[in-house]
Design an enzyme around this catalytic site. Sequence first.
Site, PDB file in Angstrom:
ATOM      1  CE  LYS A  72      -4.100  -2.064   2.112  1.00  0.00           C
ATOM      2  NZ  LYS A  72      -5.123  -1.956   3.179  1.00  0.00           N
ATOM      3  CG  MET A 222      -9.441  -2.932  11.531  1.00  0.00           C
ATOM      4  SD  MET A 222      -8.324  -1.499  11.480  1.00  0.00           S
ATOM      5  CE  MET A 222      -8.010  -1.360   9.726  1.00  0.00           C
ATOM      6  CE1 TYR A 224     -11.030 -12.300   4.526  1.00  0.00           C
ATOM      7  CE2 TYR A 224      -9.966 -10.170   4.751  1.00  0.00           C
ATOM      8  CZ  TYR A 224     -10.205 -11.319   4.020  1.00  0.00           C
ATOM      9  OH  TYR A 224      -9.612 -11.492   2.806  1.00  0.00           O
ATOM     10  N   GLY A 246     -13.410  -8.185  10.519  1.00  0.00           N
ATOM     11  CA  GLY A 246     -13.340  -7.158   9.497  1.00  0.00           C
ATOM     12  C   GLY A 246     -13.884  -7.541   8.132  1.00  0.00           C
TER      13      GLY A 246
END
Length: 266
Positions: A72, A222, A224, A246
């Site tokens: 990211k 956050m 999952y 999440g």
Amino acid sequence: MAGDAEVIDNYAVLGNPVSHSLSPRIHRIFAEQTGESLSYRAIELPEDGFRDGLLALKREGLRGANVTVPFKRQAWESCDHLSDRASAAGAVNTLSFDEDGAISGDNTDGVGLVRDLTGNLDLSLHKQKILILGAGGAVRGVLGPLLDLQPEEITIANRSLDKAHQLALDFSARGDIRVQAYADLGDEKFDLIINATAAGLQKKLPPIDAQILCQTTVCYDMLYSTDESTTFVDWAQGLGVRAHDGLGMLVEQAAESFYIWRKARP
């Protein structure tokens, strides 16, 4: 979009590893819901070759991409244009390849989290006390949208106080953020506790004590899991409080990406 002669647009999620990603399934469902013609696949890029891989995919005609761990920040650095929320986050999870050849970046993590919390889970965060566990890139992506909801306060607890203090400084114009060491949380109670650490990947918990929970505390991980609860959710539910993973955030941030690309809201 209709028409037998139409070329199907190609999209992907880029990460390492990425084979586990639910994004291709989610976007296929979105395309069916909205009548959009597109393909979407998971592509693993080498950790030291993100930009070269991205540019190669762009030359091959990729129209856009989601970006996940660990790329990211590199995606943010690769953009010609950044949205306001991507600029604030310092990270990009949604890339669009413009017709003029430019790369545009956005960050939909924060809006995805907020929509899951307030829309799907029906939580009001206004004037609430929020504790965020961790101070990594995931937190940077969600702080702005959380602050926009005007909670009473946001506290960041992290092993490295320097990282947490830097986050508080970077977002100081949006609202006050308190920084605490895990050991200094004491028995203070919070309305919402968000786990943004990666401890659950090793089936571990952040170093917090059950005394920070009260009967009305909501815990949110956050991370999952598609087949079982996360370690953090199991811990919270075992102590009798409401807890969610999440997955809803994943779907909501994907829906925002889909809208950016197709101008259709799934």
